[in-house]
Scaffold this active site. Structure first.
Site, PDB file in Angstrom:
ATOM      1  N   HIS A  77      30.742   1.584  11.943  1.00  0.00           N
ATOM      2  CA  HIS A  77      29.615   1.377  12.856  1.00  0.00           C
ATOM      3  C   HIS A  77      30.078   0.692  14.142  1.00  0.00           C
ATOM      4  CE1 HIS A  77      25.419   0.918  13.929  1.00  0.00           C
ATOM      5  NE2 HIS A  77      25.555  -0.394  14.047  1.00  0.00           N
ATOM      6  N   GLN A  79      33.113   0.718  15.494  1.00  0.00           N
ATOM      7  CA  GLN A  79      33.913   1.649  16.290  1.00  0.00           C
ATOM      8  C   GLN A  79      33.023   2.683  16.974  1.00  0.00           C
ATOM      9  OE1 GLN A  79      37.204   1.494  17.034  1.00  0.00           O
ATOM     10  NE2 GLN A  79      37.196  -0.446  15.967  1.00  0.00           N
ATOM     11  N   ASP A  80      31.974   3.101  16.283  1.00  0.00           N
ATOM     12  CA  ASP A  80      31.025   4.049  16.867  1.00  0.00           C
ATOM     13  C   ASP A  80      30.346   3.440  18.093  1.00  0.00           C
ATOM     14  OD1 ASP A  80      29.385   6.473  16.941  1.00  0.00           O
ATOM     15  OD2 ASP A  80      27.760   5.189  16.205  1.00  0.00           O
ATOM     16  N   HIS A  81      29.915   2.192  17.976  1.00  0.00           N
ATOM     17  CA  HIS A  81      29.281   1.522  19.112  1.00  0.00           C
ATOM     18  C   HIS A  81      30.249   1.410  20.281  1.00  0.00           C
ATOM     19  CE1 HIS A  81      25.193   0.001  18.398  1.00  0.00           C
ATOM     20  NE2 HIS A  81      25.504   0.167  17.125  1.00  0.00           N
TER      21      HIS A  81
END
Length: 104
Positions: A77, A79-81
């Site tokens: 999550h 890394q996605d942000h």
């Protein structure tokens, strides 16, 4: 996952989200013709990305040194942000330039 890992992951989420929000604000300012504010918001977004990179670099350094860096849903999550924030900032810069051309 221990508290030390969460202390690195949570800023990734926070700063990545801040970068995205600032980039969107920059686009909206450019759309309204307020290029000074657009530039200010892009600068804020860029600073947020730099802050997020500090945490990411810490994790990468640990992994490179052979330390165990467990991957969790929180890590994914985070890394996605960060990646979404980076993409938004890059696109916002291009969109702002387009608005500058249109407004002139």
């Amino acid at each position: 996952m221990d508290d030390a890992q969460m202390a690195v992951i949570m800023p990734l989420i926070m700063y990545g989200g801040e970068a995205k929000s600032s980039a969107v604000e920059a686009i909206r300012a450019a759309k309204a013709g307020d290029f000074e504010k657009a530039d200010e918001r892009i600068e804020a977004a860029s600073k947020a990305i730099v802050e997020a990179h500090h945490g990411q670099t810490e994790l990468l350094t640990k992994a490179a040194n052979g330390e165990d860096v467990p991957v969790s849903i929180y890590m994914v999550h985070a890394q996605d942000h960060l990646m979404t924030g980076i993409a938004f900032v890059d696109l916002a810069k291009e969109i702002i330039e387009l608005y500058k051309v249109i407004k002139n």
